[in-house]
Design a protein around this motif. Structure first.
Motif, short mmCIF file in Angstrom:
data_model
loop_
_atom_site.label_atom_id
_atom_site.label_comp_id
_atom_site.label_asym_id
_atom_site.label_seq_id
_atom_site.Cartn_x
_atom_site.Cartn_y
_atom_site.Cartn_z
N LEU A 111 0.82 -1.21 0.00
CA LEU A 111 0.00 0.00 0.00
C LEU A 111 0.86 1.27 0.00
CD1 LEU A 111 -2.92 -0.80 2.49
CD2 LEU A 111 -2.91 -0.94 -0.01
N ALA A 112 1.92 1.26 0.79
CA ALA A 112 2.80 2.43 0.83
C ALA A 112 3.39 2.70 -0.56
CB ALA A 112 3.91 2.22 1.85
N LYS A 113 3.78 1.65 -1.24
CA LYS A 113 4.34 1.83 -2.59
C LYS A 113 3.26 2.24 -3.59
CE LYS A 113 6.65 -2.16 -2.66
NZ LYS A 113 7.65 -3.18 -3.08
N LYS A 114 2.09 1.65 -3.48
CA LYS A 114 0.99 1.99 -4.38
C LYS A 114 0.64 3.47 -4.31
CE LYS A 114 -4.00 1.17 -4.91
NZ LYS A 114 -5.17 0.38 -4.42
N HIS A 115 0.61 4.02 -3.10
CA HIS A 115 0.18 5.40 -2.92
C HIS A 115 1.34 6.39 -2.82
CE1 HIS A 115 -4.06 4.38 -2.44
NE2 HIS A 115 -3.70 3.38 -1.65
N GLY A 116 2.56 5.89 -2.87
CA GLY A 116 3.72 6.78 -2.77
C GLY A 116 3.84 7.44 -1.41
N LYS A 117 3.47 6.71 -0.35
CA LYS A 117 3.51 7.25 1.01
C LYS A 117 4.65 6.61 1.80
CE LYS A 117 -0.17 9.61 0.01
NZ LYS A 117 -1.50 9.64 0.62
N ALA A 118 5.04 7.27 2.88
CA ALA A 118 6.07 6.72 3.77
C ALA A 118 5.55 5.44 4.43
CB ALA A 118 6.45 7.74 4.83
N LEU A 119 6.45 4.51 4.69
CA LEU A 119 6.14 3.31 5.45
C LEU A 119 6.67 3.51 6.86
CD1 LEU A 119 5.09 0.29 5.30
CD2 LEU A 119 7.51 -0.31 5.07
N VAL A 120 5.79 3.38 7.86
CA VAL A 120 6.18 3.59 9.26
C VAL A 120 6.16 2.23 9.96
CG1 VAL A 120 5.65 4.75 11.43
CG2 VAL A 120 5.25 5.92 9.25
N ILE A 121 7.32 1.82 10.47
CA ILE A 121 7.50 0.46 10.98
C ILE A 121 7.54 0.43 12.50
CG2 ILE A 121 9.12 -1.47 11.09
CD1 ILE A 121 9.92 -0.80 8.24
N HIS A 122 6.74 -0.48 13.05
CA HIS A 122 6.81 -0.87 14.46
C HIS A 122 7.56 -2.20 14.50
CE1 HIS A 122 4.98 -1.66 18.57
NE2 HIS A 122 5.28 -2.89 18.19
N ASP A 123 8.67 -2.22 15.20
CA ASP A 123 9.53 -3.41 15.26
C ASP A 123 9.85 -3.71 16.71
OD1 ASP A 123 11.60 -5.29 15.11
OD2 ASP A 123 13.10 -3.80 14.50
N ARG A 124 9.21 -4.75 17.25
CA ARG A 124 9.47 -5.12 18.63
C ARG A 124 9.84 -6.60 18.68
NH1 ARG A 124 5.77 -3.94 24.07
NH2 ARG A 124 7.49 -4.20 25.54
N ASP A 125 11.06 -6.88 19.09
CA ASP A 125 11.57 -8.26 19.21
C ASP A 125 11.49 -9.01 17.89
OD1 ASP A 125 11.86 -7.58 21.84
OD2 ASP A 125 10.25 -8.85 22.60
N GLY B 244 16.78 -1.10 17.74
CA GLY B 244 17.89 -1.99 17.42
C GLY B 244 19.21 -1.50 17.97
N ASP B 245 20.27 -2.20 17.59
CA ASP B 245 21.60 -1.83 18.07
C ASP B 245 22.39 -1.10 16.99
OD1 ASP B 245 22.28 -3.82 16.24
OD2 ASP B 245 22.98 -5.25 17.76
N GLU B 246 23.67 -0.89 17.26
CA GLU B 246 24.54 -0.15 16.35
C GLU B 246 24.67 -0.85 15.00
OE1 GLU B 246 29.27 1.21 16.29
OE2 GLU B 246 28.33 0.48 18.13
N GLU B 247 24.83 -2.16 15.02
CA GLU B 247 25.01 -2.89 13.76
C GLU B 247 23.76 -2.82 12.90
OE1 GLU B 247 27.90 -4.01 12.56
OE2 GLU B 247 28.63 -2.99 14.37
N MET B 248 22.59 -2.94 13.51
CA MET B 248 21.36 -2.83 12.74
C MET B 248 21.20 -1.42 12.19
SD MET B 248 17.45 -3.67 13.90
CE MET B 248 16.06 -3.00 12.97
N ALA B 249 21.60 -0.41 12.96
CA ALA B 249 21.52 0.97 12.49
C ALA B 249 22.37 1.17 11.23
CB ALA B 249 21.96 1.94 13.58
N ALA C 139 23.59 3.31 18.54
CA ALA C 139 22.93 3.29 17.24
C ALA C 139 22.76 4.70 16.69
CB ALA C 139 21.57 2.61 17.36
N LEU C 140 22.33 5.63 17.55
CA LEU C 140 22.19 7.01 17.13
C LEU C 140 23.53 7.59 16.68
CD1 LEU C 140 20.68 9.71 16.87
CD2 LEU C 140 20.99 10.03 19.34
N ALA C 141 24.57 7.25 17.38
CA ALA C 141 25.90 7.80 17.08
C ALA C 141 26.35 7.46 15.66
CB ALA C 141 26.92 7.31 18.09
N VAL C 142 25.95 6.30 15.14
CA VAL C 142 26.39 5.89 13.80
C VAL C 142 25.36 6.18 12.72
CG1 VAL C 142 27.89 4.10 14.74
CG2 VAL C 142 25.56 3.49 14.02
#
Length: 291
Positions: A155-169, A194-199, A226-229
């Protein structure tokens, strides 16, 4: 996500920001004031724009309606990862407040169709929060969550909208599905956990990482790493209000006016001035949500 019980008084307003910013993820419909009161208080400290996030059909409709009448509110619409299994399997415990019986995949199809219609509205700037949450939903909901996530990506791609992700565990599966489906041009990890590597992986893919109150909690060294990198042009800030109130007010009600606390902590981590951090975040949020 539940706010801890305890002091329910609103924290004091922080010193206003000199450079206005946006709260990239908030839930005005869950806060203890009118939207107009919340927006005015936020504006008084330099938070002049908010992204109102819908997590189910009623909330997504409400977000779209609010954004239609407030120029400084942008809506996103979705079925939260915890909502999708409850549509299919039922939620007799009333966690969602709707106390539905099992609807099966036909009910999910109908709900996705309504999100599709809402996502086409001009004031709706994103599809989400979608993604995966393996903390609250048991194993029986994993396949349903993943199917819902894939459909929201489409849907995000169809409408050209941002995709907002909730990622828990669910870091590995979220990243895998984004690769398998092909991420939209603008993909935001809400309340990055996430951590630094995922960032680094996310930055390489061009995803935006939105940091919330937990980046200010003393124990969360991995979030600050993660923020630092994370490149300056990929960083957003959010409240996820009324949840995740930043230090030193953890456990008390959160609201967009508390964004300056998180932003100032982020500037320290990045080793930049407050104004530089605010200017970058403001530009990034406008670019991520195309407003």
């Amino acid at each position: 996500m539940a706010r801890s019980k305890g002091d329910n008084t609103a924290p004091p307003a922080p010193e206003p920001l000199r450079v206005p910013v946006a709260d990239s993820h908030t839930h005005l419909d869950m806060q203890d004031a009118t939207p107009e009161e919340i927006l005015a208080k936020a504006a008084s400290v330099g938070v002049n724009t908010v992204v109102q996030v819908g997590c189910d059909i009623p909330g997504s409709r409400w977000a779209a309606e609010l954004a239609a009448v407030h120029a400084n509110v942008h809506a996103t619409v979705s079925l939260h990862p915890n909502e999708a299994p409850r549509i299919v399997l039922g939620d007799p415990d009333g966690w969602s407040g709707q106390k539905r019986g099992p609807g099966g995949m036909a009910a999910l199809d109908a709900a996705i169709a309504e999100i599709d219609a809402l996502a086409g509205l001009p004031q709706v700037r994103g599809v989400g929060e979608t993604g995966l949450d393996y903390f609250r939903t048991g194993p029986e909901g994993v396949e349903i969550q993943q199917e819902s996530f894939r459909r929201h990506i489409a849907l995000a791609k169809k409408h050209g909208k941002a995709l907002v992700i909730h990622d828990r565990d669910a870091h590995g599966d979220v990243l895998r599905i984004l690769v398998e489906e092909g991420a939209p041009d603008r993909t935001v990890f809400h309340c990055y956990s996430g951590d630094e590597e995922m960032a680094k992986v996310c930055a390489e893919a061009g995803y935006y990482l939105s940091f919330a109150g937990p980046v200010t909690f003393p124990a969360n060294h991995h979030l600050r790493a993660a923020l630092a990198v994370t490149p300056m042009d990929r960083i957003l800030v959010e409240t996820d209000a009324p949840f995740l109130t930043p230090a030193p007010f953890r456990g008390r009600p959160n609201a967009p006016y508390l964004i300056p606390l998180t932003l100032r902590a982020m500037a320290q981590v990045k080793g930049v001035g407050e104004d530089e951090m605010a200017a970058a975040v403001a530009a990034n949020t406008a670019r991520a949500f195309d407003y």
